[in-house]
Design a protein around this motif. Structure first.
Motif, mmCIF file in Angstrom:
data_model
loop_
_atom_site.group_PDB
_atom_site.id
_atom_site.type_symbol
_atom_site.label_atom_id
_atom_site.label_comp_id
_atom_site.label_asym_id
_atom_site.label_seq_id
_atom_site.Cartn_x
_atom_site.Cartn_y
_atom_site.Cartn_z
ATOM 1 N N PRO A 175 26.141 87.337 45.154
ATOM 2 C CA PRO A 175 25.462 86.644 45.929
ATOM 3 C C PRO A 175 23.829 86.504 45.227
ATOM 4 C CG PRO A 175 27.227 86.703 47.518
ATOM 5 C CD PRO A 175 26.752 87.756 46.514
ATOM 6 N N ILE A 176 23.096 85.517 45.136
ATOM 7 C CA ILE A 176 21.940 85.569 44.902
ATOM 8 C C ILE A 176 20.992 84.510 45.479
ATOM 9 C CG2 ILE A 176 21.579 87.272 42.513
ATOM 10 C CD1 ILE A 176 20.724 84.889 41.324
ATOM 11 N N HIS A 177 19.984 84.762 46.168
ATOM 12 C CA HIS A 177 19.075 83.425 46.724
ATOM 13 C C HIS A 177 17.834 83.163 45.271
ATOM 14 C CE1 HIS A 177 21.376 83.860 50.179
ATOM 15 N NE2 HIS A 177 21.075 85.431 50.284
ATOM 16 N N LEU A 178 18.182 82.059 45.032
ATOM 17 C CA LEU A 178 16.453 81.283 44.375
ATOM 18 C C LEU A 178 15.926 80.667 45.190
ATOM 19 C CD1 LEU A 178 18.542 81.040 41.017
ATOM 20 C CD2 LEU A 178 17.102 83.433 41.912
ATOM 21 N N SER A 179 14.343 80.833 44.555
ATOM 22 C CA SER A 179 13.175 79.953 45.733
ATOM 23 C C SER A 179 12.657 79.148 44.362
ATOM 24 C CB SER A 179 12.149 80.641 45.649
ATOM 25 O OG SER A 179 12.377 82.058 46.912
ATOM 26 N N GLU A 180 13.135 77.619 45.401
ATOM 27 C CA GLU A 180 12.640 76.972 44.531
ATOM 28 C C GLU A 180 11.465 76.700 44.309
ATOM 29 O OE1 GLU A 180 14.735 73.635 44.946
ATOM 30 O OE2 GLU A 180 17.281 74.478 44.822
ATOM 31 N N ILE A 181 10.823 76.139 43.499
ATOM 32 C CA ILE A 181 9.785 75.900 43.147
ATOM 33 C C ILE A 181 9.045 74.856 44.020
ATOM 34 C CG2 ILE A 181 7.092 75.404 42.085
ATOM 35 C CD1 ILE A 181 8.646 76.327 39.889
ATOM 36 N N PRO A 182 7.979 73.687 45.145
ATOM 37 C CA PRO A 182 8.036 72.640 45.642
ATOM 38 C C PRO A 182 7.723 71.619 44.968
ATOM 39 C CG PRO A 182 7.211 74.796 47.458
ATOM 40 C CD PRO A 182 7.348 75.065 46.182
ATOM 41 N N GLY A 183 8.097 70.467 45.167
ATOM 42 C CA GLY A 183 7.897 69.423 43.982
ATOM 43 C C GLY A 183 8.082 69.475 42.553
ATOM 44 N N PHE A 207 14.419 91.128 39.503
ATOM 45 C CA PHE A 207 15.165 92.437 40.363
ATOM 46 C C PHE A 207 15.336 91.235 41.087
ATOM 47 C CE2 PHE A 207 12.216 95.163 38.247
ATOM 48 C CZ PHE A 207 13.175 95.558 37.840
ATOM 49 N N ALA A 208 16.956 91.327 41.604
ATOM 50 C CA ALA A 208 17.744 91.064 42.592
ATOM 51 C C ALA A 208 18.601 92.553 43.782
ATOM 52 C CB ALA A 208 19.045 90.073 41.913
ATOM 53 N N LEU A 209 18.466 91.831 44.635
ATOM 54 C CA LEU A 209 18.837 92.982 45.417
ATOM 55 C C LEU A 209 20.179 92.556 45.998
ATOM 56 C CD1 LEU A 209 15.660 93.389 47.855
ATOM 57 C CD2 LEU A 209 15.936 94.545 46.298
ATOM 58 N N ARG A 210 20.771 93.565 46.421
ATOM 59 C CA ARG A 210 22.389 93.688 46.319
ATOM 60 C C ARG A 210 22.466 93.015 47.985
ATOM 61 N NH1 ARG A 210 27.028 97.696 43.992
ATOM 62 N NH2 ARG A 210 25.672 98.864 44.728
ATOM 63 N N GLY A 211 22.343 93.496 48.574
ATOM 64 C CA GLY A 211 22.094 93.555 50.149
ATOM 65 C C GLY A 211 22.007 92.502 50.539
ATOM 66 N N CYS A 212 20.789 91.840 50.526
ATOM 67 C CA CYS A 212 20.383 90.021 50.402
ATOM 68 C C CYS A 212 20.103 89.984 50.008
ATOM 69 C CB CYS A 212 18.955 90.500 51.718
ATOM 70 S SG CYS A 212 17.733 91.213 50.495
ATOM 71 N N GLY A 213 20.784 89.701 48.798
ATOM 72 C CA GLY A 213 20.629 88.930 47.532
ATOM 73 C C GLY A 213 19.453 88.259 47.299
ATOM 74 N N HIS A 214 18.292 88.873 47.844
ATOM 75 C CA HIS A 214 16.912 87.997 47.723
ATOM 76 C C HIS A 214 16.308 88.444 46.042
ATOM 77 C CE1 HIS A 214 16.426 86.781 51.766
ATOM 78 N NE2 HIS A 214 16.103 85.835 51.213
ATOM 79 N N VAL A 215 16.063 87.252 45.464
ATOM 80 C CA VAL A 215 15.052 87.823 43.757
ATOM 81 C C VAL A 215 13.445 87.628 43.793
ATOM 82 C CG1 VAL A 215 15.628 86.730 41.429
ATOM 83 C CG2 VAL A 215 17.678 86.125 42.880
ATOM 84 N N LEU A 216 13.276 88.611 43.740
ATOM 85 C CA LEU A 216 11.389 89.386 43.741
ATOM 86 C C LEU A 216 11.091 89.651 41.854
ATOM 87 C CD1 LEU A 216 11.884 91.239 46.897
ATOM 88 C CD2 LEU A 216 11.533 88.495 46.719
ATOM 89 N N SER A 217 10.173 89.248 41.354
ATOM 90 C CA SER A 217 9.351 89.248 40.636
ATOM 91 C C SER A 217 9.573 91.143 41.084
ATOM 92 C CB SER A 217 7.811 88.803 40.538
ATOM 93 O OG SER A 217 7.525 89.181 41.225
ATOM 94 N N ALA A 218 9.180 91.087 39.508
ATOM 95 C CA ALA A 218 8.981 93.128 39.365
ATOM 96 C C ALA A 218 7.029 93.291 39.745
ATOM 97 C CB ALA A 218 9.695 93.286 38.009
ATOM 98 N N LYS A 219 6.001 91.957 39.367
ATOM 99 C CA LYS A 219 5.558 92.320 39.931
ATOM 100 C C LYS A 219 5.027 92.715 41.691
ATOM 101 C CE LYS A 219 0.513 90.867 39.496
ATOM 102 N NZ LYS A 219 -0.467 89.174 38.674
#
Length: 347
Positions: A175-183, A207-219
């Protein structure tokens, strides 16, 4: 030797409406080539190959002379432009076989696909249904993203494509959690990195973290070197980082990691099954001596099966104690099929 008489001059009519030249009569030498005649008529701004002569609907070669082309006196020479892309130059006579046109369309030419459009589609749509990504979303162990509902439906209906045959059940979904862009609900890119704000469109690594599912940029993971998630502060290891839509080399590394994890789980399961089988066999192996050591790698004690008569009370014989768990004492009487229904003593 007698002198050769001069050839008779040839009078023809010239027709060139595309050049703005009205029809006029010309007296020409029969040995004059059509190329030289074209050169004398066309301005220098035009190329010779862009025009051709025709007579009676037949195209004439520029290298031939008037006499060799069979131009009769008082014939009409038409000077016409060649059509770009072929046709109109006399090359097609209408007598060609129909097979040449069929062979032209026999193999379908690949459509020209915009690489930017392909990249954006890969990052904004489900890899299975090609629908726009909409939570809840999941990712497989190779970095492909899916809408969870569509992937579960394919698994239940056994309609998973061969390209995703490595997905065997819910355990293979992350499971992954994608952060939406407001508006920007209706924009091409709906999601972004919650730390750097980089758009989730394939131009940047994620990258996606398997433990929590948050998706973060490589930067973000590179600039803030930490072993905890930058969103929920949950600790993670390097093996829990999964690159999203990685290159061929990155996907190969993920596949090797997946096979290694499956191999470990398989070994662990086999050991557990062997342990359960040994417990259900009803024997207890004495693998050690009283001093707890082994000699020559083999146990010195033998297996011993438990018997109820071994636990008989002190004042009871084995026969008495065994009669509790067995039938009455056997006699010389033999029971037959015909006497089973009769009371005892009457048969």
């Amino acid at each position: 030797m007698a002198a050769r008489p001069p050839q008779q001059r040839l009078q023809v009519f010239l027709h060139a409406p595309d050049l703005g030249i009205p029809t006029r009569a010309l007296t020409l030498d029969p040995a004059l080539s059509l190329r030289r005649l074209k050169l004398s008529l066309l301005p220098q701004t035009l190329t010779l190959d862009s025009f051709y002569f025709s007579s009676g609907g037949k195209a004439l070669a520029d290298s031939s002379t008037l006499s060799a082309a069979g131009i009769a006196p008082f014939s009409t020479l038409a000077l016409r432009p060649r059509l770009s892309g072929g046709g109109g130059d006399g090359g097609a006579t209408g007598a060609e076989s129909r097979d040449c046109y069929l062979n032209m369309y026999a193999t379908k030419k690949p459509d020209k696909v915009d690489p930017n459009e392909t990249r954006l589609t890969k990052w904004t749509t489900c890899a299975l249904s090609f629908e726009p990504l909409a939570p809840p979303c999941v990712m497989d162990r190779l970095g492909n993203m899916f809408n969870k509902e569509r992937l579960v439906e394919a698994l239940l209906g056994k309609k998973v494509p061969k390209a995703f045959a490595h997905i065997r059940g819910l355990k293979d979904m992350i499971p992954i959690h994608l952060s939406e862009i407001p508006g920007k609900e209706k924009a091409e890119t709906r999601f972004q990195c919650p730390i750097t704000g980089l758009e989730f469109n394939g131009k940047y690594g994620f990258f996606a973290l398997r433990g929590c599912g948050h998706v973060l940029s490589a930067k973000a993971l590179k600039e803030v070197r930490s072993s905890v998630c930058l969103v929920c502060h949950r600790e993670f290891s390097e093996s829990e980082k999964f690159v999203i839509n990685g290159s061929a080399e990155e996907v190969k590394v993920l596949r090797e990691r997946m096979e290694e994890e499956r191999g470990k789980l398989r070994e662990k399961k086999e050991k557990k099954e062997k342990k359960v089988d040994s417990c259900l066999s009803g024997t207890k192996h004495l693998a050690e001596e009283r001093n707890g050591h082994l000699e020559n790698g083999r146990a010195q004690a033998t297996a011993k099966r438990f018997k109820a008569v071994d636990m008989a009370p002190a004042n009871a014989t084995k026969e008495v104690y065994a009669s509790i768990f067995t039938s009455s004492r056997k006699s010389d009487f033999k029971e037959t099929y015909s006497c089973r229904s009769l009371p005892l003593g009457r048969n």
